[in-house]
Design an enzyme around this catalytic site. Structure first.
Site, short mmCIF file in Angstrom:
data_model
loop_
_atom_site.label_atom_id
_atom_site.label_comp_id
_atom_site.label_asym_id
_atom_site.label_seq_id
_atom_site.Cartn_x
_atom_site.Cartn_y
_atom_site.Cartn_z
N THR A 45 0.78 -1.01 -0.02
CA THR A 45 0.02 -0.04 0.10
C THR A 45 0.84 1.32 0.08
OG1 THR A 45 -0.20 -0.19 2.48
CG2 THR A 45 -1.90 -1.22 1.14
N THR A 47 1.61 4.56 1.58
CA THR A 47 2.50 4.85 2.81
C THR A 47 3.21 3.75 3.18
OG1 THR A 47 0.77 6.72 3.30
CG2 THR A 47 2.29 5.84 5.07
N CYS A 48 2.82 2.67 3.29
CA CYS A 48 3.64 1.54 3.88
C CYS A 48 4.73 1.29 2.97
CB CYS A 48 2.63 0.34 3.84
SG CYS A 48 1.26 0.53 4.90
N SER A 49 4.62 1.27 1.75
CA SER A 49 5.77 1.17 0.57
C SER A 49 6.68 2.33 0.22
CB SER A 49 5.05 0.66 -0.45
OG SER A 49 4.43 -0.88 -0.50
#
Length: 159
Positions: A45, A47-49
């Protein structure tokens, strides 16, 4: 209610891939160690990546120099976590944990209902620092935020 500083981490079984899928219980993962565990709503996703995992990859050696192990967790299956780790060039030693059924996330009281986005139950974005299986620091993000669970913030707070 979510887990609090000073409480022991609940004992739950998670999965990871090393030489195939393996299970690891949280007691074995945390007992006798200093560990930063950060959790993301989902692998791959935005922000996560783009921010969360890359920060821990970038600062991984700084955590190691402090004697702290690093683990990333998401409510995804272990194959997704392995693929995401490869995609993000996660160094050996940064543990990619799958909480596929959100058992640990629920036991921590840090679940998020992402059904409106077609994602079901997920983990809230958080980071914690545990010593010997006891939470010493806990940083839970407000919805849509990314500040207190970053690698940089954790490094600034570690003893």
């Amino acid at each position: 209610m979510s887990i609090q500083v000073g409480e022991p981490l609940p004992e739950v079984v998670l999965q990871r891939i090393r030489e195939g899928v393996e299970t690891i219980d949280t007691k074995a993962l945390f007992d006798g160690r200093k560990v930063v565990l950060f959790a993301v709503p989902g692998a791959f996703t935005p922000t996560c990546s783009e921010k969360h995992l890359p920060g821990f990859v970038q600062h991984f050696e700084e955590f190691r120099r402090k004697g702290v192990e690093v683990a990333c967790m998401a409510v995804n299956d272990p194959f997704v976590m392995q693929a995401w780790g490869q995609n993000q060039h996660v160094p050996d030693g940064l543990i990619m944990l799958a909480d596929g059924n959100a058992d640990f996330t629920r036991a921590l009281g840090l679940q998020l209902d992402a059904s409106a986005y077609g994602m079901g139950t997920r983990s809230r974005r958080f980071a914690l620092y545990a010593e010997d299986g006891v939470v010493r620091q806990l940083y839970v993000e407000a919805p849509g935020e990314f500040r207190v669970s970053s690698a940089e913030h954790l490094l600034s707070q570690l003893p």
